[in-house]
Write an enzyme that holds these catalytic residues in place. Structure first.
Site, PDB file in Angstrom:
ATOM      1  N   GLU A   1      65.899  24.856  48.897  1.00  0.00           N
ATOM      2  CA  GLU A   1      65.136  24.021  49.823  1.00  0.00           C
ATOM      3  C   GLU A   1      63.659  24.316  49.606  1.00  0.00           C
ATOM      4  OE1 GLU A   1      65.758  25.222  53.955  1.00  0.00           O
ATOM      5  OE2 GLU A   1      66.040  27.289  53.317  1.00  0.00           O
TER       6      GLU A   1
ATOM      7  N   HIS B   1      64.905  50.758  65.499  1.00  0.00           N
ATOM      8  CA  HIS B   1      65.524  49.623  64.812  1.00  0.00           C
ATOM      9  C   HIS B   1      66.709  49.041  65.574  1.00  0.00           C
ATOM     10  CE1 HIS B   1      62.995  51.028  61.603  1.00  0.00           C
ATOM     11  NE2 HIS B   1      63.405  50.073  60.780  1.00  0.00           N
TER      12      HIS B   1
ATOM     13  N   ARG C   1      59.737  51.405  69.979  1.00  0.00           N
ATOM     14  CA  ARG C   1      60.148  51.048  68.625  1.00  0.00           C
ATOM     15  C   ARG C   1      61.354  51.866  68.157  1.00  0.00           C
ATOM     16  NH1 ARG C   1      59.572  51.963  63.286  1.00  0.00           N
ATOM     17  NH2 ARG C   1      59.353  50.118  61.958  1.00  0.00           N
TER      18      ARG C   1
ATOM     19  N   TYR D   1      62.669  30.853  66.114  1.00  0.00           N
ATOM     20  CA  TYR D   1      61.716  29.857  66.595  1.00  0.00           C
ATOM     21  C   TYR D   1      62.230  28.456  66.345  1.00  0.00           C
ATOM     22  CZ  TYR D   1      60.162  28.724  61.824  1.00  0.00           C
ATOM     23  OH  TYR D   1      60.120  28.302  60.528  1.00  0.00           O
TER      24      TYR D   1
ATOM     25  N   ARG E   1      70.152  24.262  67.813  1.00  0.00           N
ATOM     26  CA  ARG E   1      69.865  25.170  66.701  1.00  0.00           C
ATOM     27  C   ARG E   1      69.251  26.474  67.202  1.00  0.00           C
ATOM     28  NH1 ARG E   1      66.206  23.139  61.774  1.00  0.00           N
ATOM     29  NH2 ARG E   1      64.597  23.308  63.376  1.00  0.00           N
TER      30      ARG E   1
HETATM   31  N1  PDD Z   1      60.100  24.216  59.108  1.00  0.00           N
HETATM   32  N2  PDD Z   1      63.788  24.580  55.642  1.00  0.00           N
HETATM   33  C1  PDD Z   1      62.949  25.520  56.101  1.00  0.00           C
HETATM   34  C2  PDD Z   1      62.904  26.844  55.418  1.00  0.00           C
HETATM   35  C3  PDD Z   1      62.134  25.249  57.230  1.00  0.00           C
HETATM   36  O1  PDD Z   1      61.302  26.181  57.703  1.00  0.00           O
HETATM   37  C4  PDD Z   1      62.186  23.968  57.837  1.00  0.00           C
HETATM   38  C5  PDD Z   1      61.371  23.641  59.048  1.00  0.00           C
HETATM   39  C6  PDD Z   1      63.068  23.011  57.296  1.00  0.00           C
HETATM   40  C7  PDD Z   1      63.207  21.642  57.894  1.00  0.00           C
HETATM   41  O2  PDD Z   1      63.822  21.706  59.156  1.00  0.00           O
HETATM   42  P1  PDD Z   1      63.479  20.647  60.301  1.00  0.00           P
HETATM   43  O3  PDD Z   1      63.826  19.319  59.757  1.00  0.00           O
HETATM   44  O4  PDD Z   1      64.363  21.053  61.425  1.00  0.00           O
HETATM   45  O5  PDD Z   1      62.016  20.770  60.619  1.00  0.00           O
HETATM   46  C8  PDD Z   1      63.869  23.364  56.219  1.00  0.00           C
HETATM   47  C9  PDD Z   1      59.304  24.036  60.301  1.00  0.00           C
HETATM   48  C10 PDD Z   1      58.801  22.650  60.484  1.00  0.00           C
HETATM   49  C11 PDD Z   1      58.206  25.078  60.315  1.00  0.00           C
HETATM   50  O6  PDD Z   1      58.498  26.218  60.001  1.00  0.00           O
HETATM   51  O7  PDD Z   1      57.068  24.759  60.681  1.00  0.00           O
END
Ligand code: PDD
Length: 296
Positions: free
Chosen positions: A180, A102, A100, A33, A52
């Protein structure tokens, strides 16, 4: 106003939007996504999000459900039909619908869903009061660079943080380093005013906001160090902040209940937030292409 969703070639009322029970995204989390921010009618870093998405799909041996031009038309049409000038565009691609099993199904068309909703972004540089972080063990898989819809550890971490009164969770790896946030990238500012964030590899998602903030920092002579940092280092740092599509640049004022800096977003964080918000408001807000360029 009623919301509209794009589902596999059709624009349908959001309330009636359906996918098949044997969609592999639903059954296996076999999909990826993107979340893009819309500011003043523009998709912020559209090229970076598209790139991405293609990269995530490629890592799962999937392809884009359509060529770039029609895909970008669907993005715009979804925004138009939902009258979104400021808000969020959500894009999901799954491997498609199949009995279904895998292993990958043969000759199945990937499934594409898009939704959009308006958000009144807090775009004032002073809108940020700072947020609290709760640290959690990083129990995720080893390919966090793929923006997979498989987000169970992330939602559990976010909920744990919320239960503790924090806004975001920071994942901490087995060596005590912050990887993160559950949906954001993590940063600190060191004593010399340099910004520190973990280098891109398979341990973190290459954030589009991260890439844009790095470029803005470079353009404004703010020194950057890409390396892991520990929770102890963050606690001793004068500033910490997080970045994401929906949080922009947001100051961190506490970690596990201990105050960071003087308990308000610091000067480097405030400057980066102002630079990033200007960038979002401006016409050139599309420079964070190739967020994962550094990952082999
Ligand atoms: N999340 N790390 C993780 C695990 C994330 O899910 C996201 C983004 C980021 C930051 O990425 P970006 O700057 O491209 O938004 C880092 C989005 C916003 C979400 O899942 O809603």
């Amino acid at each position: 106003m009623s919301r509209i969703a794009y589902v596999n070639g059709r624009y349908v009322a959001h309330a009636d939007a359906r996918i098949h029970v044997e969609d592999r995204g639903y059954q296996f989390a076999d999909g990826v996504y993107e979340v893009a921010a819309i500011c003043r009618g523009r998709i912020i870093d559209e090229d970076g999000h598209l790139e991405r998405l293609k990269r995530s799909l490629g890592e799962l041996r999937m392809v884009m459900p359509m060529a770039d031009a029609p895909f970008q038309m669907v993005c715009r049409e979804t925004l138009r039909r939902n009258r979104v000038r400021d808000g969020i565009l959500y894009i999901q691609v799954s491997r498609g619908v199949a009995r279904r099993d895998h292993a990958f199904p043969k000759n199945v068309k990937s499934a594409l869903v898009m939704t959009a909703r308006a958000v009144a972004w807090p775009l004032g540089a002073d809108d940020d009061e700072g947020v609290q972080i709760a640290t959690v063990e990083d129990i995720r898989w080893l390919r966090r660079d793929i923006k997979s819809v498989s987000l169970l550890p992330n939602i559990l971490a976010k909920q744990e943080a919320r239960d503790k009164g924090a806004y975001e969770a920071w994942f901490v790896d087995g060596d005590g380093f912050v990887t993160e946030g559950s949906s954001t990238n993590a940063w600190i500012v060191d004593d010399l005013g340099r910004i520190v964030t973990r280098q891109l590899d398979r341990n973190i998602l290459g954030g589009i906001t991260r890439a844009a903030v790095l470029k803005l920092a470079r353009q404004n002579s703010i020194e950057i160090i890409e390396r892991p940092f520990t929770v102890a280092e963050a606690l001793a740092a004068p500033e910490a902040f997080l970045t994401s599509t929906t949080s922009f640049v947001t100051g961190i004022i506490g970690i596990d209940g201990a105050a960071i800096g003087d308990g308000a977003p610091g000067p480097v964080t405030r400057r980066l937030r102002a630079l990033y918000l200007d960038y979002c408001r401006g016409p050139g807000s599309n420079m964070a292409a190739r967020p994962h360029a550094a990952v082999a």
